[in-house]
Design a protein around this motif. Structure first.
Motif, PDB file in Angstrom:
ATOM      1  N   TRP A  36       1.010  -1.114  -0.038  1.00 35.15           N
ATOM      2  CA  TRP A  36       0.010   0.020  -0.032  1.00 35.15           C
ATOM      3  C   TRP A  36       0.919   1.318  -0.120  1.00 35.15           C
ATOM      4  O   TRP A  36       0.362   2.344  -0.388  1.00 35.15           O
ATOM      5  N   LEU A  77       3.207   2.003  -1.771  1.00 33.99           N
ATOM      6  CA  LEU A  77       3.405   2.657  -2.945  1.00 33.99           C
ATOM      7  C   LEU A  77       2.573   3.818  -3.468  1.00 33.99           C
ATOM      8  O   LEU A  77       2.811   4.623  -4.143  1.00 33.99           O
ATOM      9  N   TRP A  78       1.167   3.659  -3.115  1.00 31.55           N
ATOM     10  CA  TRP A  78       0.351   4.656  -3.260  1.00 31.55           C
ATOM     11  C   TRP A  78       0.726   5.777  -2.463  1.00 31.55           C
ATOM     12  O   TRP A  78       0.604   6.876  -3.377  1.00 31.55           O
ATOM     13  N   GLY A 137       3.543   7.326  -4.377  1.00 32.20           N
ATOM     14  CA  GLY A 137       3.388   7.907  -5.505  1.00 32.20           C
ATOM     15  C   GLY A 137       2.504   9.216  -5.405  1.00 32.20           C
ATOM     16  O   GLY A 137       2.745  10.016  -6.335  1.00 32.20           O
ATOM     17  N   LEU A 138       1.569   9.415  -4.569  1.00 29.95           N
ATOM     18  CA  LEU A 138       0.764  10.549  -4.389  1.00 29.95           C
ATOM     19  C   LEU A 138       1.771  11.599  -3.842  1.00 29.95           C
ATOM     20  O   LEU A 138       1.872  12.858  -4.174  1.00 29.95           O
ATOM     21  N   LEU A 150       3.893  12.810  -6.326  1.00 25.97           N
ATOM     22  CA  LEU A 150       3.342  13.597  -7.484  1.00 25.97           C
ATOM     23  C   LEU A 150       3.023  14.994  -7.023  1.00 25.97           C
ATOM     24  O   LEU A 150       2.998  16.121  -7.749  1.00 25.97           O
ATOM     25  N   ALA A 181       6.133   9.565 -11.059  1.00 23.84           N
ATOM     26  CA  ALA A 181       5.146   9.484 -10.018  1.00 23.84           C
ATOM     27  C   ALA A 181       3.906   8.902 -10.632  1.00 23.84           C
ATOM     28  O   ALA A 181       3.251   8.036 -10.037  1.00 23.84           O
ATOM     29  N   LEU A 182       3.582   9.217 -11.853  1.00 28.01           N
ATOM     30  CA  LEU A 182       2.341   8.801 -12.531  1.00 28.01           C
ATOM     31  C   LEU A 182       2.547   6.959 -12.750  1.00 28.01           C
ATOM     32  O   LEU A 182       1.721   6.400 -12.669  1.00 28.01           O
ATOM     33  N   LEU A 224       4.461   5.208 -11.217  1.00 27.08           N
ATOM     34  CA  LEU A 224       4.281   4.411 -10.041  1.00 27.08           C
ATOM     35  C   LEU A 224       2.852   4.194  -9.772  1.00 27.08           C
ATOM     36  O   LEU A 224       2.496   3.045  -9.396  1.00 27.08           O
ATOM     37  N   LEU A 225       2.182   5.053  -9.743  1.00 28.73           N
ATOM     38  CA  LEU A 225       0.527   4.872  -9.478  1.00 28.73           C
ATOM     39  C   LEU A 225      -0.117   3.895 -10.424  1.00 28.73           C
ATOM     40  O   LEU A 225      -0.886   3.422 -10.029  1.00 28.73           O
ATOM     41  N   PHE A 226       0.646   4.024 -11.645  1.00 34.16           N
ATOM     42  CA  PHE A 226      -0.088   2.991 -12.597  1.00 34.16           C
ATOM     43  C   PHE A 226       0.620   1.911 -12.700  1.00 34.16           C
ATOM     44  O   PHE A 226       0.457   0.818 -13.557  1.00 34.16           O
ATOM     45  N   ARG A 227       1.478   1.635 -11.686  1.00 37.71           N
ATOM     46  CA  ARG A 227       2.421   0.432 -11.474  1.00 37.71           C
ATOM     47  C   ARG A 227       3.241   0.152 -12.847  1.00 37.71           C
ATOM     48  O   ARG A 227       3.199  -1.331 -13.061  1.00 37.71           O
TER      49      ARG A 227
END
Length: 128
Positions: A16, A18-19, A22-23, A26, A82-83, A85-88
């Motif tokens: 979790w 990672l979210w 990433g945020l 970002l 960042a994006l 990472l959020l999109f894995r």
């Protein structure tokens, strides 16, 4: 187990945090992108908001191409990382490394050759 099931399990197993990373990344790069755009467009209101005087404004008015390129790469790669990472995306680490290396080059150039410390000073020296 087929390829699709393996991918699904690998994605489900991601932690979790990672979210959160990433945020946070970002958010930091969105602030940096705002700074970049307002500085590169020589926005007088932004310079006043930052407490910049004539010396600081001149520093950005005559900004050389090489550091501008590294600054642009840093902002673009940081937002992209960042994006990703959020999109894995598996490429997020490489893109983040590109952002970090460009930031290191930018800092080396601006502190080593452009007298950044003397012109811009520390953030709290300006009352920000």
């Amino acid at each position: 187990m087929d390829q699709a099931e393996q991918t699904k399990q690998r994605r489900a197993a991601r932690p979790w945090h990672l979210w959160v990373a990433g945020l946070v990344l970002l958010a930091l790069y969105l602030v940096g992108a705002r700074d970049y755009v307002l500085t590169r467009t020589l926005n007088k209101g932004y310079f006043a908001e930052q407490g910049y005087g004539p010396a600081q404004i001149a520093y950005f008015t005559d900004y050389p191409a090489i550091p501008a390129i590294f600054w642009t790469i840093n902002i673009a790669a940081g937002l992209t990382a960042a994006l990703m990472l959020l999109f894995r995306s598996r490429w997020a680490t490489l893109v983040a490394l590109i952002a970090a290396v460009s930031q290191l080059f930018l800092l080396a150039i601006t502190f080593g050759f452009m007298d950044r410390w003397a012109i811009l000073g520390r953030v709290h020296d300006r009352g920000v």
